[in-house]
Design a protein around this motif. Sequence first.
Motif, PDB file in Angstrom:
ATOM      1  N   ASP A  16       0.839  -1.200   0.000  1.00 59.10           N
ATOM      2  CA  ASP A  16       0.000   0.000   0.000  1.00 59.10           C
ATOM      3  C   ASP A  16       0.872   1.247   0.000  1.00 59.10           C
ATOM      4  O   ASP A  16       0.603   2.226  -0.707  1.00 59.10           O
ATOM      5  N   ARG A  17       1.933   1.211   0.804  1.00 55.71           N
ATOM      6  CA  ARG A  17       2.834   2.364   0.898  1.00 55.71           C
ATOM      7  C   ARG A  17       3.611   2.567  -0.398  1.00 55.71           C
ATOM      8  O   ARG A  17       3.844   3.708  -0.829  1.00 55.71           O
ATOM      9  N   ASN A  18       4.030   1.473  -1.022  1.00 56.83           N
ATOM     10  CA  ASN A  18       4.695   1.576  -2.327  1.00 56.83           C
ATOM     11  C   ASN A  18       3.783   2.273  -3.327  1.00 56.83           C
ATOM     12  O   ASN A  18       4.201   3.163  -4.076  1.00 56.83           O
ATOM     13  N   MET A  19       2.526   1.840  -3.339  1.00 50.67           N
ATOM     14  CA  MET A  19       1.565   2.394  -4.284  1.00 50.67           C
ATOM     15  C   MET A  19       1.352   3.882  -4.038  1.00 50.67           C
ATOM     16  O   MET A  19       1.319   4.677  -4.985  1.00 50.67           O
ATOM     17  N   GLU A  20       1.244   4.269  -2.774  1.00 54.83           N
ATOM     18  CA  GLU A  20       1.086   5.691  -2.452  1.00 54.83           C
ATOM     19  C   GLU A  20       2.248   6.508  -2.994  1.00 54.83           C
ATOM     20  O   GLU A  20       2.062   7.566  -3.607  1.00 54.83           O
ATOM     21  N   PHE A  21       3.452   6.028  -2.774  1.00 58.75           N
ATOM     22  CA  PHE A  21       4.635   6.769  -3.231  1.00 58.75           C
ATOM     23  C   PHE A  21       4.642   6.910  -4.749  1.00 58.75           C
ATOM     24  O   PHE A  21       4.880   8.001  -5.288  1.00 58.75           O
ATOM     25  N   LEU A  22       4.379   5.835  -5.452  1.00 53.51           N
ATOM     26  CA  LEU A  22       4.450   5.858  -6.917  1.00 53.51           C
ATOM     27  C   LEU A  22       3.322   6.672  -7.528  1.00 53.51           C
ATOM     28  O   LEU A  22       3.526   7.382  -8.521  1.00 53.51           O
ATOM     29  N   LEU A  23       2.134   6.615  -6.932  1.00 54.73           N
ATOM     30  CA  LEU A  23       1.022   7.448  -7.407  1.00 54.73           C
ATOM     31  C   LEU A  23       1.300   8.924  -7.146  1.00 54.73           C
ATOM     32  O   LEU A  23       1.121   9.769  -8.027  1.00 54.73           O
ATOM     33  N   ASN A  24       1.745   9.223  -5.933  1.00 53.29           N
ATOM     34  CA  ASN A  24       1.960  10.616  -5.552  1.00 53.29           C
ATOM     35  C   ASN A  24       3.098  11.273  -6.321  1.00 53.29           C
ATOM     36  O   ASN A  24       3.159  12.500  -6.424  1.00 53.29           O
ATOM     37  N   ASN A  25       3.989  10.444  -6.881  1.00 47.86           N
ATOM     38  CA  ASN A  25       5.109  10.991  -7.646  1.00 47.86           C
ATOM     39  C   ASN A  25       4.988  10.743  -9.146  1.00 47.86           C
ATOM     40  O   ASN A  25       5.952  10.895  -9.893  1.00 47.86           O
ATOM     41  N   GLY A  26       3.781  10.389  -9.583  1.00 45.21           N
ATOM     42  CA  GLY A  26       3.445  10.421 -10.995  1.00 45.21           C
ATOM     43  C   GLY A  26       3.908   9.284 -11.868  1.00 45.21           C
ATOM     44  O   GLY A  26       3.785   9.360 -13.095  1.00 45.21           O
ATOM     45  N   ALA A  27       4.404   8.186 -11.267  1.00 43.73           N
ATOM     46  CA  ALA A  27       4.941   7.096 -12.083  1.00 43.73           C
ATOM     47  C   ALA A  27       3.935   5.978 -12.333  1.00 43.73           C
ATOM     48  O   ALA A  27       4.233   5.035 -13.067  1.00 43.73           O
ATOM     49  N   ALA A  28       2.731   6.067 -11.748  1.00 39.60           N
ATOM     50  CA  ALA A  28       1.791   4.947 -11.829  1.00 39.60           C
ATOM     51  C   ALA A  28       0.349   5.418 -11.757  1.00 39.60           C
ATOM     52  O   ALA A  28       0.051   6.538 -11.330  1.00 39.60           O
TER      53      ALA A  28
END
Length: 373
Positions: free
Chosen positions: A308-320
């Motif tokens: 969940d935390r990985n997903m938050e980081f990648l979404l919030n930084n525009g890569a996913a």
Amino acid sequence: MKLKVLILTISAGQGHNQTSKAMKEYFDESKIECNILDAYEFMNPLLADAVEKGYLFSTKYIPKPYGGVYRLYEKNIPTIAPGFGRTTNRMFGQKLVKYIAEYGPSAVICTHPFAALFVTYYNYKKKLPPFLSFGIITDFTVHPFWDETMLDYYVIPDALLTNQVKKKLPVLPEQVLPFGIPISTKFASSMGAAEARAKLGLENIMTILVMMGSMGFGNIAKLIREMDLLDGSFQIVVVCGKNERAQRRLKHENFRHKTHVLGYIDYVDILMDASTFIITKPGGLTTSESLAKKLPMILTNPIPGQEDRNMEFLLNNGAAMSVSHTFHIDDAVYCMINAPWRLKAMTDAAGKIGKPNSAQTLGEFIAEKVKEK
């Protein structure tokens, strides 16, 4: 001081072991002596088996309770896990202490917080020989238990996590190394999509790569059926990993779009070069490999907790992008197909965050620091 490296891992999920192998690959290529040891397996095979099976059972069959416990510890609400780590170190650790003393490493790398807890505990007891200690955080978050460790350096996936590290770890800025999660050196080189597709015998059209971890988590067949209903010129490559049941099932289905079904393979790097984007679980290693290849991601089926935390980081930084109960896989794929500006923005973001030379960067840093001692 001669560089001699010991990597301590623990088999609770594949990411820690894959990171260990990536670092050993670099050291082997550099002619530097290096050994990988599964700390719990060495101390007591029954302990290692219990931890590994417990992790796999929890994440596959009771993921919500697993995520709940993870979040409790994130909030510093007491659980049994830290006590478990300390108890196992006291009960079984002497055998590993003796091994480390005989091996005489100049640097020890811990790819799992439980291994780092072992080093912390026995360093405090002054029972280990002197060496530089490194912890590699293998997700885009600071896991619970790392905050109870005391190592010389901590490797994090990206500098954008530095603020989180400051809040969770009592370390100086120079102890935090934003080198990226170490991945195999083969992800550091790339070929054009057309060349990669030709090498793999694929058509030179939009290619969607589907990977759900080494165990092939989730209902892959349902996922493929949903996006197969979309119009457009694209092909799908599905990597089922060790999920032979899913592989057999997919091979017997008829899809509108050309669908290539694969099992466990060792050329993911070339598949990523051939692909336009990837649909995957947000595991730390797969997402790091995708970032190194500047490959946009659609994220689905996260394990509650660290993924969940990985997903938050990648979404919030525009890569996913991510799939949810109200934004389905076909909706996400439709956006990818019909919004080239979005695809480009995600490719650019992945390129900014990706660390294709992560293993080399860390290896060179360790060599320099050992030389200084």
